[in-house]
Design a protein around this motif. Structure first.
Motif, PDB file in Angstrom:
ATOM      1  N   SER A 167       0.850  -1.189   0.000  1.00 34.20           N
ATOM      2  CA  SER A 167       0.000   0.000   0.000  1.00 34.20           C
ATOM      3  C   SER A 167       0.884   1.238   0.000  1.00 34.20           C
ATOM      4  O   SER A 167       2.092   1.161   0.249  1.00 34.20           O
ATOM      5  CB  SER A 167      -0.898   0.016   1.239  1.00 34.20           C
ATOM      6  N   LEU A 168       0.263   2.369  -0.263  1.00 34.88           N
ATOM      7  CA  LEU A 168       1.004   3.628  -0.196  1.00 34.88           C
ATOM      8  C   LEU A 168       1.431   3.915   1.234  1.00 34.88           C
ATOM      9  O   LEU A 168       2.474   4.541   1.460  1.00 34.88           O
ATOM     10  CB  LEU A 168       0.167   4.770  -0.758  1.00 34.88           C
ATOM     11  N   ALA A 169       0.671   3.438   2.212  1.00 37.02           N
ATOM     12  CA  ALA A 169       1.030   3.628   3.621  1.00 37.02           C
ATOM     13  C   ALA A 169       2.337   2.900   3.940  1.00 37.02           C
ATOM     14  O   ALA A 169       3.217   3.461   4.611  1.00 37.02           O
ATOM     15  CB  ALA A 169      -0.097   3.146   4.529  1.00 37.02           C
ATOM     16  N   THR A 170       2.501   1.657   3.458  1.00 42.60           N
ATOM     17  CA  THR A 170       3.747   0.932   3.727  1.00 42.60           C
ATOM     18  C   THR A 170       4.911   1.557   2.971  1.00 42.60           C
ATOM     19  O   THR A 170       6.036   1.568   3.460  1.00 42.60           O
ATOM     20  CB  THR A 170       3.625  -0.574   3.391  1.00 42.60           C
TER      21      THR A 170
ATOM     22  N   ALA B 237       5.154   4.810   2.373  1.00 42.57           N
ATOM     23  CA  ALA B 237       5.458   6.014   3.163  1.00 42.57           C
ATOM     24  C   ALA B 237       6.272   5.650   4.405  1.00 42.57           C
ATOM     25  O   ALA B 237       7.228   6.349   4.759  1.00 42.57           O
ATOM     26  CB  ALA B 237       4.165   6.722   3.547  1.00 42.57           C
ATOM     27  N   GLU B 238       5.914   4.547   5.073  1.00 45.70           N
ATOM     28  CA  GLU B 238       6.659   4.092   6.249  1.00 45.70           C
ATOM     29  C   GLU B 238       8.108   3.801   5.873  1.00 45.70           C
ATOM     30  O   GLU B 238       9.039   4.143   6.604  1.00 45.70           O
ATOM     31  CB  GLU B 238       6.013   2.850   6.844  1.00 45.70           C
ATOM     32  N   TYR B 239       8.300   3.150   4.728  1.00 45.12           N
ATOM     33  CA  TYR B 239       9.663   2.822   4.286  1.00 45.12           C
ATOM     34  C   TYR B 239      10.460   4.092   3.986  1.00 45.12           C
ATOM     35  O   TYR B 239      11.626   4.201   4.355  1.00 45.12           O
ATOM     36  CB  TYR B 239       9.631   1.913   3.060  1.00 45.12           C
TER      37      TYR B 239
END
Length: 171
Positions: free
Chosen positions: A33-36, A38-40
Motif C-alpha cells: 500500500s502507499l502507507a507501507t 510512506a513508512e519505508y
C-alpha cells in the motif's frame, strides 16, 4: 540515478531488468500500500546505512550485466565503471536522432520507426485500469503526458522552434 538520489518508481515491471543494482530505486510495486511505502521512506530518511544501500550504483561498478552490455553498445555516455558519467551526451544523441529522422523525411527517404515496444516499457494503458486501483489515480496525468508527447511530435514535424507556440499544437 546519476545525481545521488533514490528514485521512487511507478511504471513498467521491466525496470528491474535495467537497474544498475537491485536496490537502485524504490519500486512502488514492492509495497502492499502507499502507507507501507510512506513508512519505508520515513525509515530511509532516518537510517543512513539503509539510504547508502540504495546508492551502491553511485560508488560501485554496475552489477547488472544486461545494463552494462546495453550501455557499452550505445554511441554516447559509455560506461566507465559507475553511473557518474553514463548519461553524458544523451540529450545530444536524442537531438541527432530527431534531426536524422526529420532530414530523411524532408528528403523523401524512408524513416525507420522509432517507437518504444512493450518489452521496453510494458506499461498497460491506464485507461484499462480497474476503478480504485493505483493506476486509476494516474490516469489524468498519463493522458495529459500522451497529449503533450503528440503535440511535441507535431512541433518537431513542423520544424517549430518557438516553444511559446506549444499550446497551439495541443489537440
Amino acid at each position: 540515478l546519476r545525481f545521488g538520489v533514490v528514485p521512487i518508481y511507478l511504471g513498467s515491471p521491466s525496470i528491474r531488468e535495467w537497474l544498475p543494482h537491485k536496490d537502485s530505486a524504490i519500486l512502488v510495486s514492492d509495497f502492499l500500500s502507499l502507507a507501507t511505502l510512506a513508512e519505508y521512506i520515513m525509515k530511509l530518511d532516518s537510517d543512513d546505512d539503509l539510504y547508502r544501500k540504495h546508492l551502491l550504483h553511485w560508488r560501485q561498478p554496475v552489477a547488472n550485466d544486461r545494463l552494462v552490455k546495453a550501455m557499452e553498445a550505445r554511441d554516447y555516455g559509455k560506461l566507465t565503471g559507475t553511473l557518474q558519467t553514463a548519461g553524458d551526451g544523451f540529450e545530444c544523441a536524442m537531438c541527432d536522432k530527431i534531426y536524422e529522422r526529420l532530414m530523411a523525411k524532408a528528403n523523401g527517404r524512408p524513416v525507420p520507426p522509432s517507437h518504444a515496444t512493450s518489452d521496453q516499457f510494458g506499461c498497460s494503458d491506464v485507461r484499462t485500469a480497474k476503478a480504485g486501483g493505483l493506476s486509476e489515480k494516474w490516469k489524468s496525468k498519463w493522458l495529459t503526458a500522451q497529449e503533450h508527447a503528440h503535440a511535441l511530435n507535431k512541433m518537431l514535424e513542423a520544424k517549430e522552434t518557438d516553444s511559446s507556440k506549444f499550446k497551439t499544437y495541443l489537440v
